[in-house]
Design an enzyme around this catalytic site. Structure first.
Site, PDB file in Angstrom:
ATOM      1  N   ARG A  66       6.368  -6.339  -1.842  1.00 17.60           N
ATOM      2  CA  ARG A  66       4.825  -6.029  -1.836  1.00 17.60           C
ATOM      3  C   ARG A  66       4.316  -6.239  -3.096  1.00 17.60           C
ATOM      4  NH1 ARG A  66       5.257  -0.774   1.628  1.00 17.60           N
ATOM      5  NH2 ARG A  66       7.607  -1.119   0.862  1.00 17.60           N
ATOM      6  N   GLU A  75      16.947   8.021  -3.354  1.00 21.12           N
ATOM      7  CA  GLU A  75      17.068   9.497  -2.908  1.00 21.12           C
ATOM      8  C   GLU A  75      18.560   9.532  -2.367  1.00 21.12           C
ATOM      9  OE1 GLU A  75      13.902  10.203  -0.121  1.00 21.12           O
ATOM     10  OE2 GLU A  75      14.648  12.170   0.399  1.00 21.12           O
TER      11      GLU A  75
HETATM   12  P1  AMP Z   1      10.074   4.397  -6.413  1.00 20.33           P
HETATM   13  O1  AMP Z   1      11.347   3.735  -6.858  1.00 20.33           O
HETATM   14  O2  AMP Z   1      10.860   5.859  -5.743  1.00 20.33           O
HETATM   15  O3  AMP Z   1       9.005   4.560  -7.241  1.00 20.33           O
HETATM   16  O4  AMP Z   1       9.825   3.726  -5.096  1.00 20.33           O
HETATM   17  C1  AMP Z   1       9.076   2.642  -5.121  1.00 20.33           C
HETATM   18  C2  AMP Z   1       8.920   1.442  -4.184  1.00 20.33           C
HETATM   19  O5  AMP Z   1       9.271   2.092  -2.604  1.00 20.33           O
HETATM   20  C3  AMP Z   1       7.786   0.828  -3.897  1.00 20.33           C
HETATM   21  O6  AMP Z   1       8.057  -0.706  -4.288  1.00 20.33           O
HETATM   22  C4  AMP Z   1       7.133   1.093  -2.757  1.00 20.33           C
HETATM   23  O7  AMP Z   1       6.843   0.110  -2.057  1.00 20.33           O
HETATM   24  C5  AMP Z   1       8.129   1.871  -1.903  1.00 20.33           C
HETATM   25  N1  AMP Z   1       7.531   3.453  -1.560  1.00 20.33           N
HETATM   26  C6  AMP Z   1       8.220   4.409  -1.955  1.00 20.33           C
HETATM   27  N2  AMP Z   1       7.634   5.415  -1.267  1.00 20.33           N
HETATM   28  C7  AMP Z   1       6.691   5.098  -0.618  1.00 20.33           C
HETATM   29  C8  AMP Z   1       5.693   5.496   0.022  1.00 20.33           C
HETATM   30  N3  AMP Z   1       5.537   6.828   0.338  1.00 20.33           N
HETATM   31  N4  AMP Z   1       4.648   4.795   0.805  1.00 20.33           N
HETATM   32  C9  AMP Z   1       4.977   3.343   0.678  1.00 20.33           C
HETATM   33  N5  AMP Z   1       6.013   2.834  -0.180  1.00 20.33           N
HETATM   34  C10 AMP Z   1       6.656   3.743  -0.682  1.00 20.33           C
END
Ligand code: AMP
Length: 177
Positions: free
Chosen positions: A62, A99
């Site tokens: 995205r 996670e």
């Molecule tokens: P992080 O590495 O945990 O910051 O996860 C980021 C990636 O996961 C991003 O590219 C988001 O598109 C996706 N993502 C994680 N959590 C969500 C959420 N609650 N809603 C939408 N996309 C999420």
């Protein structure tokens, strides 16, 4: 700068997607609303100019959608940060914790130029783990991370501490359910 756009109106919140316990912030409503999408892309362009970044790196998938029109408008290079195994040439690679388990992202070595200032773009920052790993990839290639931009931020997941070395800009923040 245009007036603030109420992005909350076009972001769908989907409880329990893709798994129980997650509240998913769906940005497809932004893409389907030309005014909302333009608002986001224009903010990336503005931010890139303000930071004097020379290129944009985008996180699959995205992040690509928001970063590509901004790079086009800026006439700036666009660097794709992809999931492992998608890029055909020699890459820099970074492993990071999810996670549950781990993931790997890559960038073409030839796309990262030493000394270049890069703005990293994604749709949303949750834990910040993906962006942190992406910063490492650019730095492996000798580039400098000028800043990080995401449309949505979830600061209650404490990405500020993970990304503390980098200036982070988000357009809308959610503070948990
Ligand atoms: P992080 O590495 O945990 O910051 O996860 C980021 C990636 O996961 C991003 O590219 C988001 O598109 C996706 N993502 C994680 N959590 C969500 C959420 N609650 N809603 C939408 N996309 C999420």
């Amino acid at each position: 700068m245009d007036a603030e756009f109420d992005l909350d109106r076009v972001i769908r919140k989907v409880p329990g997607f893709p798994k129980p316990g997650i509240l998913f912030y769906d940005i497809t409503g932004i893409l389907a609303d030309p005014q909302a999408f333009r608002y986001c892309v224009d903010r990336i362009v503005e931010h890139c100019r303000r930071l004097k970044a020379q290129g944009i790196a985008a996180i699959e998938a995205r992040g690509f959608v928001f970063a590509a029109p901004a790079a086009y408008l800026l006439k700036a290079p666009l660097i794709l940060v992809r999931k492992r195994g998608k890029l055909p040439g020699p890459t820099h690679r970074a492993r990071f914790a999810l996670e549950y388990g781990e993931d790997e992202i890559e960038v073409h070595r030839s796309d990262v130029r030493p000394g270049e200032r890069i703005l990293l773009v994604d749709d949303l920052i949750a834990t910040g783990g993906t962006l942190r790993a992406a910063c490492g990839l650019l730095e492996q290639g000798g580039a400098a991370v000028a800043g990080i931009f995401a449309v949505v931020g979830l600061p209650f997941l404490n990405y500020d501490s993970v990304l503390a070395q980098y200036p982070v800009k988000t357009l809308i923040q959610y503070h948990g359910e």
